[in-house]
Design a protein around this motif. Structure first.
Motif, PDB file in Angstrom:
ATOM      1  N   UNK A 117      65.027 -38.507  -8.201  1.00 57.55           N
ATOM      2  CA  UNK A 117      66.125 -38.907  -9.098  1.00 57.55           C
ATOM      3  C   UNK A 117      67.408 -39.182  -8.308  1.00 57.55           C
ATOM      4  N   UNK A 118      67.776 -38.233  -7.433  1.00 52.05           N
ATOM      5  CA  UNK A 118      69.043 -38.369  -6.704  1.00 52.05           C
ATOM      6  C   UNK A 118      69.047 -39.608  -5.817  1.00 52.05           C
ATOM      7  N   UNK A 119      67.938 -39.849  -5.106  1.00 47.93           N
ATOM      8  CA  UNK A 119      67.881 -41.000  -4.205  1.00 47.93           C
ATOM      9  C   UNK A 119      68.054 -42.295  -4.992  1.00 47.93           C
ATOM     10  N   UNK A 120      67.281 -42.419  -6.081  1.00 50.20           N
ATOM     11  CA  UNK A 120      67.363 -43.652  -6.873  1.00 50.20           C
ATOM     12  C   UNK A 120      68.735 -43.810  -7.533  1.00 50.20           C
ATOM     13  N   UNK A 121      69.260 -42.715  -8.113  1.00 56.78           N
ATOM     14  CA  UNK A 121      70.555 -42.789  -8.810  1.00 56.78           C
ATOM     15  C   UNK A 121      71.665 -43.136  -7.825  1.00 56.78           C
ATOM     16  N   UNK A 122      71.650 -42.506  -6.647  1.00 57.33           N
ATOM     17  CA  UNK A 122      72.702 -42.789  -5.642  1.00 57.33           C
ATOM     18  C   UNK A 122      72.641 -44.245  -5.187  1.00 57.33           C
ATOM     19  N   UNK A 123      71.416 -44.729  -4.960  1.00 58.22           N
ATOM     20  CA  UNK A 123      71.245 -46.121  -4.513  1.00 58.22           C
ATOM     21  C   UNK A 123      71.808 -47.082  -5.572  1.00 58.22           C
ATOM     22  N   UNK A 124      71.428 -46.856  -6.820  1.00 53.75           N
ATOM     23  CA  UNK A 124      71.853 -47.763  -7.898  1.00 53.75           C
ATOM     24  C   UNK A 124      73.370 -47.692  -8.110  1.00 53.75           C
ATOM     25  N   UNK A 125      73.938 -46.479  -8.101  1.00 56.54           N
ATOM     26  CA  UNK A 125      75.383 -46.353  -8.343  1.00 56.54           C
ATOM     27  C   UNK A 125      76.192 -46.926  -7.176  1.00 56.54           C
ATOM     28  N   UNK A 126      75.682 -46.771  -5.961  1.00 54.84           N
ATOM     29  CA  UNK A 126      76.379 -47.315  -4.783  1.00 54.84           C
ATOM     30  C   UNK A 126      76.411 -48.843  -4.867  1.00 54.84           C
ATOM     31  N   UNK A 127      75.276 -49.440  -5.211  1.00 53.21           N
ATOM     32  CA  UNK A 127      75.231 -50.900  -5.307  1.00 53.21           C
ATOM     33  C   UNK A 127      76.034 -51.411  -6.506  1.00 53.21           C
ATOM     34  N   UNK A 128      76.084 -50.618  -7.545  1.00 61.15           N
ATOM     35  CA  UNK A 128      76.892 -50.976  -8.717  1.00 61.15           C
ATOM     36  C   UNK A 128      78.365 -51.023  -8.309  1.00 61.15           C
ATOM     37  N   UNK A 129      78.766 -50.026  -7.557  1.00 63.05           N
ATOM     38  CA  UNK A 129      80.140 -49.926  -7.061  1.00 63.05           C
ATOM     39  C   UNK A 129      80.465 -51.111  -6.145  1.00 63.05           C
ATOM     40  N   UNK A 130      79.531 -51.417  -5.243  1.00 62.22           N
ATOM     41  CA  UNK A 130      79.748 -52.525  -4.301  1.00 62.22           C
ATOM     42  C   UNK A 130      79.845 -53.854  -5.045  1.00 62.22           C
ATOM     43  N   UNK A 131      79.078 -54.004  -6.103  1.00 57.59           N
ATOM     44  CA  UNK A 131      79.094 -55.243  -6.893  1.00 57.59           C
ATOM     45  C   UNK A 131      80.455 -55.421  -7.579  1.00 57.59           C
ATOM     46  N   UNK A 132      80.985 -54.321  -8.126  1.00 61.59           N
ATOM     47  CA  UNK A 132      82.297 -54.400  -8.788  1.00 61.59           C
ATOM     48  C   UNK A 132      83.374 -54.751  -7.760  1.00 61.59           C
TER      49      UNK A 132
END
Lengths: 244, 79
Positions: A117-132
């Motif tokens: 969970x943590x690996x996937x959630x961190x990856x997705x939130x990091x890329x979400x942040x980078x996209x914004x």
């Protein structure tokens, strides 16, 4: 019929989980618009990840109830609505569960659901942040092209914003402005820093642009205001040395 | 305020690792360090080969103007 009922309450559990996980993003990106936060493939995958874990917990709750919930709540789990609420709000207990913790270079890594969970959630939130951030950069570059001969427009807009902020935000914004000024940044970096401040305290790109155009009008009509702003960032108006 | 060189370099690297590539202005916000301090740190990290700099050009003001004079430096880890 009981299967449809079970699916319906499973869906309610998933909706609760997705709303609860979205709250995390809303509090993190308070200054961003609803569209910027939620219209993103990374957010959709993040929501799906949470929905998946919630679905697993909802399905497994009758078997894992004794582990996940307080004993006095156990009899209530037979009520599908209670089961849906417990799964929707408590799925992170399972998602954050690790069978064992391994410490590598001082960092503890959970092996089990937590690791996945943590690996996937961190990856997705990091890329979400980078996209914004990448979107804001693109918006800035368009705006900067319009005002690059008048970098003091950005400063004027930020200063116009200061009195509208509460004391805490104002202090933070003033500190950020002071940090940007320290080192005499080049025009594009300095203006980008000011634009980030504007975006932090305005609602979306359009509000920031409106503020900038208002300041431009004020500068054009009031030479003393224009001069005052220029003096504050005088290093930006010194002509660059030309090669011999 | 004095900043230890080692502390500054590690703050910049941690921020890039956690939040991905950033411009110097974004690093000012994420690390809460002054612009000049970060600019120096970026130079050092680039010399050591730990980061790379991607230059993003600003749009020209008009269609007739084709010369790009401004670029925004985006710093990324060299991994």
């Amino acid at each position: 019929m009981p299967e449809i009922k079970s699916l319906l309450f499973g869906l309610i559990a998933v909706i609760i989980a997705v709303v609860a996980s979205s709250m995390e993003l809303l509090s993190k990106y308070q200054a961003r618009s609803f569209q910027e936060i939620f219209f993103s493939p990374y957010y959709i995958f993040f929501a799906l990840l949470n929905a998946l874990f919630c679905g697993i917990v909802y399905w497994a709750l009758p078997y894992l109830g004794g582990v996940l919930v307080r004993s006095e709540l156990l009899p209530s789990l037979e009520n599908p609505l209670v089961r849906a609420i417990v799964a929707g709000l408590g799925y992170l207990v399972l998602a954050r569960t690790s069978l064992l913790d391994i410490t590598i270079r001082g960092q503890t890594i959970g092996v089990g659901f937590d690791g996945i969970y943590s690996t996937l959630a961190q990856y997705l939130l990091r890329h979400h942040d980078m996209r914004i951030r990448s979107k804001i950069r693109r918006e800035f570059l368009t705006v900067f092209s319009r005002y690059r001969a008048k970098p003091h427009v950005f400063l004027g807009a930020v200063k116009l914003l200061f009195p509208q902020l509460d004391i805490e935000d104002r202090e933070e914004a003033e500190e950020a402005l002071a940090r940007l000024k320290e080192g005499k940044a080049n025009p594009i970096d300095f203006c980008f820093g000011l634009y980030l401040l504007l975006r932090e305290y305005t609602e979306g790109a359009e509000s920031a642009e409106t503020l900038l155009s208002q300041v431009e009008e004020a500068i054009d009509s009031d030479p003393s205001y224009d001069k005052r702003l220029k003096e504050e960032i005088s290093w930006l108006f010194v002509p660059a040395p030309t090669g011999s | 305020m004095e900043y230890s060189r080692k502390e500054v370099l590690s703050k910049v690297l941690i921020s890039l690792r956690q939040q991905g590539k950033q411009s110097i202005a974004e690093l000012v916000f994420s690390t809460r360090l002054p612009y000049g301090v970060i600019q120096e740190a970026v130079k050092t990290l680039e010399e050591r080969g730990l980061i790379r700099i991607e230059k993003v050009r600003a749009n020209p003001v008009s269609e007739e103007e084709t010369e790009f004079v401004d670029t925004l430096d985006i710093i990324d880890l060299n991994e």
